[in-house]
Write an enzyme that holds these catalytic residues in place. Structure first.
Site, PDB file in Angstrom:
ATOM      1  N   TYR A  15     -13.587  42.583  21.049  1.00 34.74           N
ATOM      2  CA  TYR A  15     -14.122  41.325  20.530  1.00 34.74           C
ATOM      3  C   TYR A  15     -13.112  40.606  19.638  1.00 34.74           C
ATOM      4  CZ  TYR A  15     -18.756  43.114  21.923  1.00 34.74           C
ATOM      5  OH  TYR A  15     -19.833  43.623  22.609  1.00 34.74           O
ATOM      6  N   ILE A  44     -29.727  43.694  20.156  1.00 31.66           N
ATOM      7  CA  ILE A  44     -28.714  43.088  19.293  1.00 31.66           C
ATOM      8  C   ILE A  44     -28.496  41.614  19.651  1.00 31.66           C
ATOM      9  CG2 ILE A  44     -27.475  45.157  18.560  1.00 31.66           C
ATOM     10  CD1 ILE A  44     -25.582  44.781  20.948  1.00 31.66           C
ATOM     11  N   SER A  72     -26.043  35.090  17.507  1.00 26.71           N
ATOM     12  CA  SER A  72     -26.090  33.651  17.255  1.00 26.71           C
ATOM     13  C   SER A  72     -25.084  33.337  16.165  1.00 26.71           C
ATOM     14  CB  SER A  72     -27.495  33.209  16.816  1.00 26.71           C
ATOM     15  OG  SER A  72     -27.497  31.819  16.520  1.00 26.71           O
ATOM     16  N   ARG A 123     -31.133  30.069  13.329  1.00 21.19           N
ATOM     17  CA  ARG A 123     -31.545  30.946  14.427  1.00 21.19           C
ATOM     18  C   ARG A 123     -31.347  32.414  14.063  1.00 21.19           C
ATOM     19  NH1 ARG A 123     -28.757  28.859  19.101  1.00 21.19           N
ATOM     20  NH2 ARG A 123     -30.286  27.184  18.924  1.00 21.19           N
ATOM     21  N   ASN A 129     -34.479  34.895  14.211  1.00 22.25           N
ATOM     22  CA  ASN A 129     -34.477  36.098  15.051  1.00 22.25           C
ATOM     23  C   ASN A 129     -34.765  37.360  14.241  1.00 22.25           C
ATOM     24  OD1 ASN A 129     -33.903  34.628  17.358  1.00 22.25           O
ATOM     25  ND2 ASN A 129     -31.703  35.079  17.328  1.00 22.25           N
TER      26      ASN A 129
END
Length: 262
Positions: free
Chosen positions: A55, A229, A232, A237, A241
């Site tokens: 990532y 998981i 955002s 949001r 969530n």
């Protein structure tokens, strides 16, 4: 936010390891956006962060963790080894720990099965890393039940977790059962990408509880004891969530969402 956690095998030092059922995903979020999103997630009450070597945001996740003021032992941190790093397991986890600024991660996963039948050798190194205390628990991602069995039979150590693409439209009772039979925690990623959030089944349930359909999907995972998981980068949001503790789906509603996978 009060969301339950699932017990994993104890760490090498004998301490218990518990994995929160709701975590914050960071795939495709980098740089300042990754840092701020993780800060927002921790502020919203998330105590489970998911990242990976590939990532490219471990340093930002680690900085957000440190600067959040939340004690390290209250946050469950997952990272992952890319399959092309097979044979370089120790160097990879040490680089992840440096980037994250932690002494150990709570969970380290093989991101995808390595090519050319190298899974067992990689898994043996994962066991060594766990025994050395650099990862409190170890697992896999994107593995099938037969691939998990290969690791278990070859080493005597079963992955604690298997993280796979999952959501209502991908629900398969046989897959869920296969993991439970093996004592492997099922973790789902991309819960919204795999789901039509405008499906009438979801909109009806959401309306009944006064929530949006995304939260119905997340609550459905949690009640199945499937770790989820969501990701955002929007503060509103992220907070929304996280707000899934105030309602419970009925058995009929759970079955209706299950049916989206058929």
């Amino acid at each position: 936010m009060t969301i339950p956690a699932l017990p994993l095998p104890k760490a090498a030092d004998g301490t218990p390891v518990e994995m929160p059922l709701l975590g914050f995903g960071t795939w495709q979020i980098r740089g300042d956006e990754a840092y701020q999103s993780v800060r927002d997630a921790l502020e919203a009450g998330y105590r489970h962060l998911d990242t990976a070597t590939m990532y490219g945001n471990e340093a930002e996740v680690g900085r957000a963790l440190r600067e959040s003021g939340v004690p390290r032992d209250e946050i469950f941190v997952t990272t992952k080894l890319p399959p092309e790093r097979a044979g370089k397991e120790r160097q990879t986890i040490e680089a992840s720990l440096r980037a994250l600024g932690v002494d150990a991660v709570d969970l380290w996963l093989i991101h995808w099965p390595p090519h050319r039948g190298r899974s067992v050798k990689v898994w043996e190194q994962f066991v060594a890393v766990r025994d050395a205390g650099l990862a409190r628990a170890i697992g896999v991602s994107n593995y099938g039940a037969d691939e998990i069995d290969e690791l278990s039979s070859a080493t005597g150590v079963t992955p604690a977790v298997n993280q796979i693409r999952f959501g209502p439209s991908l629900y398969d009772a046989a897959v869920v059962r296969a993991h439970k039979e093996r004592g492997v925690v099922l973790e789902g990623y991309s819960p919204f990408k795999t789901t039509n959030l405008n499906d009438p089944v979801l909109t009806k349930i959401a309306s009944a509880h006064g929530v949006d359909t995304a939260r119905v999907v997340l609550r459905w995972h949690v009640q199945h004891e499937i770790v989820v998981i969501p990701k955002s980068s929007t503060p509103e949001r992220i907070a929304r969530n996280a707000d899934i503790a105030g309602f419970t789906l009925t058995e009929e509603e759970m079955a209706a969402v299950d049916s989206l996978g058929r």
